[in-house]
Write a protein that holds these residues in place. Structure first.
Motif, short mmCIF file in Angstrom:
data_model
loop_
_atom_site.label_atom_id
_atom_site.label_comp_id
_atom_site.label_asym_id
_atom_site.label_seq_id
_atom_site.Cartn_x
_atom_site.Cartn_y
_atom_site.Cartn_z
N TYR A 25 0.82 -1.20 0.00
CA TYR A 25 0.00 0.00 0.00
C TYR A 25 0.86 1.27 0.00
O TYR A 25 2.00 1.27 0.49
CB TYR A 25 -0.96 0.01 1.18
N PRO A 32 -6.57 1.48 1.99
CA PRO A 32 -5.42 1.62 2.88
C PRO A 32 -5.77 2.18 4.26
O PRO A 32 -4.91 2.21 5.14
CB PRO A 32 -4.50 2.57 2.12
N ARG A 60 -8.75 -2.99 -1.50
CA ARG A 60 -7.47 -2.50 -0.97
C ARG A 60 -7.56 -1.08 -0.42
O ARG A 60 -6.81 -0.19 -0.82
CB ARG A 60 -6.40 -2.62 -2.05
N LYS A 66 0.72 0.22 5.00
CA LYS A 66 -0.09 -0.57 5.94
C LYS A 66 0.06 -2.06 5.72
O LYS A 66 0.12 -2.84 6.65
CB LYS A 66 -1.56 -0.17 5.81
N ASN A 114 0.63 3.79 1.88
CA ASN A 114 0.92 4.23 3.25
C ASN A 114 1.66 3.18 4.06
O ASN A 114 1.86 3.34 5.26
CB ASN A 114 -0.37 4.64 3.98
#
Length: 329
Positions: free
Chosen positions: A102, A223, A221, A106, A104
């Protein structure tokens, strides 16, 4: 829960010791597996995002079967991504890091959360993958093989750039631990456990069941979406004793206190990863890999004696406790 009893030879102090270690099948989410969901043309949206993506676009797949940049639902949540993180490299067969980990950092239970890990540690892991010193003790875990291929194709400068990007991101809360004696029956899809519709409940046994808080959002997905880690009653307390003292709640010696290497708040050091607030599935796989000798780098050899005396209950307790901790600041 079906478990396989395997044996590993750990080279400790120059001698060989054969030790039994329960295979943590709960940490892999690969048996039985369901086929990937097809793209039926549906355009998905998420709260607070301007993005509109089909399922193929979410995964970075072009209509002709090639690769494109995967969906970035919340570009405001992270700094500008390096090209390899955002898009990958089609010519070299490298998928975008953001597909699995991801934008970010994660991640998901079937891979790893990279946000906040030390850059030097991540760089070393990529180097060890490239050199053949790190793989999975479970040969059916296909994404590990894919990651090894990507690492072999990366240059040293690219590895450093990727590591620096994810190291600079904060590890945001994404997981809550719920102790329970029963859990919903699960199916394996996309490498993670999802509740079986109309399946009822079953005893949790000696395992942790990590599953999305909101399945629909995680399947595209999101995030920002979170996970639940169902753990047996008493796991967190038992894990706290093992992590902080190296002993069980009954005082039996098992290992060494984790803070010796990972720091007093378990946030890691310059070359040692943080382990607080991390996925219990991912952490259990690493413990098993260390025990089986699938990880052979310098840091791995330090971990081998640490995991030598752990059993299935210990692994569940340790990873439940670590997952229950807040992210280090």
């Amino acid at each position: 829960m079906k478990r396989l009893l395997l044996a590993a030879i750990l080279l400790l102090g120059g001698g060989g010791t054969v030790l039994a270690f329960d295979y943590p099948d709960w940490a892999y989410g690969i048996r039985p597996a369901e086929p990937a969901m097809p793209d039926d043309g549906t355009v998905f949206t998420l709260p607070g995002s301007d993005g509109r993506f089909t399922r193929s676009q979410v995964f970075g797949r072009a209509p002709d079967g090639g690769r494109i940049a995967p969906a970035d639902w919340y570009p405001q949540d992270h700094p500008a991504m390096p090209k390899l993180v955002a898009e990958g490299d089609i010519a070299r067969g490298i998928a975008a890091c953001a597909v699995c980990h991801y934008p970010n950092g994660k991640g998901r239970p079937q891979n790893a959360a990279l946000a906040g890990l030390p850059a030097a540690y991540m760089l070393r892991q990529l180097q060890e993958m490239k050199a053949g010193r790190r793989h999975s003790a479970e040969p059916r875990k296909k994404n590990v093989g894919q990651m090894l291929d990507y690492a072999r194709a990366l240059t040293e400068a690219e590895m450093a750039q990727i590591a620096a990007y994810y190291a600079a991101l904060p590890l945001v809360p994404r997981l809550r631990v719920v102790e329970t004696a029963t859990v919903p029956k699960m199916k394996s899809a996309e490498g993670m456990w999802l509740p079986l519709e109309g399946g009822g409940d079953e005893p949790i046994g000696t395992r942790i069941v990590e599953t999305p808080e909101d399945v629909a959002r995680e399947l595209i997905r999101d995030p920002r979406a979170g996970f639940i880690a169902y753990a047996p009653p008493g796991s967190v307390e038992k894990g706290k004793a093992l992590v902080t003292t190296g002993k069980t709640v009954d005082g039996a010696s098992r290992t060494m206190a984790c803070a010796v290497c990972h720091g007093p708040d378990l946030a890691g050091t310059r070359t040692v990863p943080g382990i607080a607030a991390r996925s219990p599935s991912h952490m259990a796989r690493q413990l098993y890999d260390f025990h089986q000798g699938a990880r052979r780098g310098a840091g791995a050899f330090q971990m081998m004696p640490v995991v030598a005396n752990l059993n299935a209950d210990d692994v569940v307790a340790i990873t439940a406790y670590l997952a229950s901790l807040p992210p280090p600041r």
